[in-house]
Write an enzyme that holds these catalytic residues in place. Structure first.
Site, PDB file in Angstrom:
ATOM      1  N   HIS A  56      22.224  38.916  11.832  1.00  0.00           N
ATOM      2  CA  HIS A  56      23.606  38.770  11.366  1.00  0.00           C
ATOM      3  C   HIS A  56      23.683  38.444   9.875  1.00  0.00           C
ATOM      4  O   HIS A  56      24.758  38.124   9.369  1.00  0.00           O
ATOM      5  CB  HIS A  56      24.310  37.648  12.141  1.00  0.00           C
ATOM      6  CG  HIS A  56      24.275  37.817  13.623  1.00  0.00           C
ATOM      7  ND1 HIS A  56      24.655  38.979  14.239  1.00  0.00           N
ATOM      8  CD2 HIS A  56      23.895  36.970  14.615  1.00  0.00           C
ATOM      9  CE1 HIS A  56      24.520  38.852  15.550  1.00  0.00           C
ATOM     10  NE2 HIS A  56      24.046  37.642  15.798  1.00  0.00           N
ATOM     11  N   HIS A 216      26.256  41.927  18.268  1.00  0.00           N
ATOM     12  CA  HIS A 216      24.903  42.010  18.803  1.00  0.00           C
ATOM     13  C   HIS A 216      24.551  43.444  19.183  1.00  0.00           C
ATOM     14  O   HIS A 216      23.712  43.675  20.045  1.00  0.00           O
ATOM     15  CB  HIS A 216      24.748  41.094  20.023  1.00  0.00           C
ATOM     16  CG  HIS A 216      24.855  39.644  19.701  1.00  0.00           C
ATOM     17  ND1 HIS A 216      26.060  38.981  19.699  1.00  0.00           N
ATOM     18  CD2 HIS A 216      23.917  38.733  19.334  1.00  0.00           C
ATOM     19  CE1 HIS A 216      25.855  37.710  19.374  1.00  0.00           C
ATOM     20  NE2 HIS A 216      24.577  37.541  19.137  1.00  0.00           N
TER      21      HIS A 216
END
Length: 330
Positions: A56, A216
């Site tokens: 991320h 994700h």
């Protein structure tokens, strides 16, 4: 699969080592390199700790520094940090005023941060669960709304408040309040390939897009026909505004976030389209942020976050920040 790496199992550790070396004026490794923390910890403020899986970046390690986080714990790609990492961060950063844990609403993150808080019960700890996703059904990774790009807004506002010496209970109350006033929706034009598995998370045809994706690499809530940027923005904003229900008197923060594989020019085009649509509805964009901050590896896609902020939060947003990924004022 072609990636700039040596081995998949060492990718995260080597990346974090590079990050800390590149930003050594701002951050250092914590005990046993289990987390990244501010180089200069303040003894008179609540410590803010967040974290999640790698993939991320720049969230969360890029938000460690003055005006945001005191520490960030990073797990393997798309995998929660362990309770031991979080406990180590709590014990090293708490200088007497307690710790606020900022946790994205994913089952693994919530479970491990809760376990760490229980095992570090000698410290005063409060937890804010970020739930900014417009999709109330979540995904197989979460129960209810997920924590997605709006997490940046939480960390900036709470970080500024902590820097201004807000007490732990007040920070926790602000975090809970923000959950009702920040909403995000994401769209993707491709899946992503996870290094450990070398598998693409989902595959789209040339004329398809995934609406409502998380961070994700997971599929969204609907697979739609690809459309023009204005049409895509219209679909995304409709979902946000139905959920948020802003008033014309509200002052909005508009945040356009890239997922890692979207050119900056396209992010600004999306910002232009989104802002024009909001203004056509009589809504005021008081603050803006555009860039690649909360990624899903190299996913081609973006998210729109709209936050309704009061005067105190506007001041907190404007407050100085000095991190690897965000820097202004001061």
């Amino acid at each position: 699969m072609k990636k700039f790496m040596n081995r998949a199992e060492t990718l995260v550790a080597e990346s974090l080592a590079g990050f800390v070396a590149a930003h050594e004026r701002l951050v250092v490794f914590g005990a046993d390199s289990r987390f990244v923390r501010r180089r200069n910890l303040r003894p008179d403020k609540v410590a803010l700790i967040s974290g999640g899986g790698a993939g991320h970046e720049p969230m969360h390690v890029g938000f460690v520094g003055e005006g945001m986080l005191d520490a960030a714990c990073t797990g393997h790609v798309f995998t929660s940090p362990t309770p031991d990492q979080i406990i180590a961060a709590i014990r090293e950063t708490d200088r007497g005023e307690g710790c606020l844990l900022i946790v994205k609403n994913y089952d693994g993150d919530v479970m491990n941060f809760e376990m760490a808080a229980e095992l570090a019960a000698e410290h005063r700890i409060a937890t804010v669960i970020v739930r900014d996703d417009v999709n109330p059904s979540g995904s197989k990774r979460s129960q209810g709304r997920r924590g997605v790009a709006g997490t940046l807004v939480f960390e900036k506002l709470l970080g500024a408040a902590a820097e201004a010496r807000w007490r732990l209970d007040d920070l926790s109350a602000l975090g809970e309040d923000l959950n009702d006033r920040i909403r995000t929706v994401g769209v993707s034009l491709s899946g992503v390939t996870v290094p450990e598995t070398e598998r693409e998370t989902f595959v789209l045809n040339e004329d398809e897009m995934e609406m409502g994706v998380g961070i994700h690499g997971e599929p969204g809530r609907a697979r739609l026909k690809f459309a023009t940027a204005d049409e895509i923005v219209e679909t995304m904003l409709k979902a946000i505004l139905k959920d948020l229900e802003p008033k014309r008197s509200d002052k909005l923060l508009l945040f356009i976030n890239g997922f890692g594989g979207t050119p900056v020019s396209e992010l600004y085009l999306a910002y232009n389209s989104t802002r024009a649509r909001l203004q056509s509805l009589g809504l005021t964009v008081a603050r803006s942020l555009v860039g690649t901050y909360v990624t899903s590896l190299g996913m081609a896609g973006l998210s729109i976050t709209v936050a309704g902020l009061e005067e105190r939060e506007l001041s907190l947003w404007d407050a100085p920040v000095n991190t690897a990924a965000l820097r202004w004022g001061g």
